[in-house]
Scaffold this active site. Structure first.
Site, short mmCIF file in Angstrom:
data_model
loop_
_atom_site.label_atom_id
_atom_site.label_comp_id
_atom_site.label_asym_id
_atom_site.label_seq_id
_atom_site.Cartn_x
_atom_site.Cartn_y
_atom_site.Cartn_z
N GLY A 1 -3.69 5.10 1.59
CA GLY A 1 -2.25 5.33 1.70
C GLY A 1 -1.47 4.04 1.55
O GLY A 1 -1.81 3.20 0.71
N GLY B 1 0.09 3.14 -8.46
CA GLY B 1 1.03 2.17 -7.87
C GLY B 1 2.43 2.34 -8.46
O GLY B 1 3.43 2.23 -7.74
N ASP B 2 2.48 2.59 -9.76
CA ASP B 2 3.79 2.76 -10.41
C ASP B 2 4.50 4.03 -9.89
O ASP B 2 5.70 4.01 -9.62
CB ASP B 2 3.60 2.87 -11.93
N GLY C 1 -4.50 2.16 -1.93
CA GLY C 1 -5.35 3.14 -2.60
C GLY C 1 -5.47 4.41 -1.78
O GLY C 1 -4.49 4.95 -1.25
N SER D 1 0.39 -1.13 -0.95
CA SER D 1 -0.31 0.10 -1.33
C SER D 1 -1.81 -0.12 -1.16
O SER D 1 -2.34 -1.16 -1.54
CB SER D 1 0.06 0.52 -2.74
#
Ligand SMILES: Nc1ncnc2c1ncn2[C@@H]1O[C@H](COP(=O)(O)OP(=O)(O)O)[C@@H](O)[C@H]1O
Ligand SMILES: O=P(O)(O)OC[C@H]1O[C@](O)(COP(=O)(O)O)[C@@H](O)[C@@H]1O
Length: 332
Positions: A232, A258-259, A229, A227
């Site tokens: 993308g 992120g979760d 930020g 990931s």
């Protein structure tokens, strides 16, 4: 649908302060303040449930905060292991420009009894909901008196015996410990900084992220979703690399993105059989879903998301530009 269980051995309270300006070393008075029961697996389960999945979150929380947990929106999802005292508090300070400064507290050591209870509750939960996935989320506490992190071997073996797939989202010492024995990890979701730490070198371009992900895959992990930020994400397997990004309607709070992206990826995978039947690419469907949920999460003032990402659509590329630089805050 079979269930998805998350395990958060280091539960947390997320405290979020909104300030006008934040200057290092200076006083700031908050315009608003919220407290949420959190920890990565709680947030993942909340997003999964918002997406219609059968999800539950095994989480270790301090007794002082259990009442707050039982009153919150996620209460029906929580399977709480109660330990004495307070839960650690992770603090986000968001300034008027939308930048988040975050400090995560260390988690107190866990007693052998509490860890045994956590393992046994997790395995019971896998059975109760006939789980298809177990998500190991967040940092890990030390086992009291040993100086070592709690040992995930029994949980991993229990999941493997049951044919439950394993997703991992962690960092630091816990990520290093898991990557020392990576065989059996089906999905790993590091951000660029965590991926860089895992391979021991800085990452500055999409191509370098893909190479690093392949190095981890070479050690035995099946899929790495890196990931990035606002840039993308890259979903990488031994044969494929897919890029996905969705525009966030606005940036309110990046904690929990992120979760939500991890939850979105798993929700996308549950649509894979239908995608396959209609000729769509399952990895691209899952990557798009992850980017949409991530963008949805940053537009939420809270860490937890409420509802699915309606009206957010990801752009997906199946041949990522290898020379494309990461934006500085995501480069590691
Ligand atoms: N500013 C943003 N605009 C659009 N999408 C975002 C933004 N920030 C995060 N995302 C999405 O959420 C995902 C997870 O966010 P990221 O910050 O990379 O994770 P983590 O919180 O684990 O560091 C990203 O891969 C991206 O798809
Ligand atoms: O266990 P850790 O690594 O300290 O992380 C816990 C924190 O991560 C979060 O789940 C947010 O993580 P993401 O921003 O990566 O989604 C917070 O809500 C929580 O406070």
């Amino acid at each position: 649908m079979s269930g998805i269980v998350t395990l958060t051995a280091a539960g947390a309270i997320d405290a979020t302060y909104r300030v006008g300006t934040l200057r290092r070393g200076a006083f700031a008075r908050a315009d608003s303040y919220t407290r949420e029961v959190s920890g990565k697996g709680v947030n993942v389960a909340a997003a999964l449930a918002a997406g219609g999945a059968d999800a539950s979150a095994v989480v270790v929380l301090g007794a002082d905060d259990v009442r707050l947990a039982r009153c919150g929106l996620t209460a029906p999802l929580l399977r709480i292991v109660e330990v004495p005292g307070a839960t650690r508090v992770n603090t986000s300070i968001i300034d008027a420009e939308g930048a988040t400064t975050k400090v995560n507290a260390p988690t107190p050591p866990l007693s052998a009894e509490a860890w045994e209870a956590t393992v046994s509750l997790t395995l019971d939960e896998l059975d109760r909901c006939a789980a298809s996935w177990l998500v190991l989320s967040g940092s890990l506490p030390e086992l009291a008196g040993t100086g070592a992190l709690v040992d995930l071997a029994a949980v991993r073996a229990g999941a493997a015996e049951r044919g439950v797939r394993l997703a991992v989202d962690t960092s630091g010492a816990a990520l290093a410990a898991l990557l020392a024995d990576p065989v059996g990890i089906d999905l790993l979701t590091p951000n660029a900084e965590e991926l860089a730490a895992a391979v021991g070198r800085p990452l500055a371009t999409f191509g370098e992220v893909i190479d690093a992900a392949r190095e981890i895959i070479g050690r035995g992990v099946e899929t790495v979703v890196a990931s990035l930020g606002g840039d993308g994400l890259l979903a990488v397997t031994a044969e494929r690399a897919v890029f996905a990004r969705a525009e966030a309607p606005y940036v309110a709070n990046t904690a929990g993105a992120g979760d939500a992206a991890l939850a979105g990826f798993l929700l996308g995978l549950t649509r894979a059989p239908a995608a396959n039947a209609s000729g769509a690419d399952p990895l691209a469907v899952a990557a798009a879903s992850a980017a949409e949920w991530g963008a949805h999460a940053v537009a939420h003032a809270s860490t937890l998301v409420a509802g699915p990402p309606l009206g957010i659509r990801a752009l997906v590329g199946t041949s990522p530009e290898l020379d494309r630089p990461l934006t500085p805050e995501d480069a590691a």
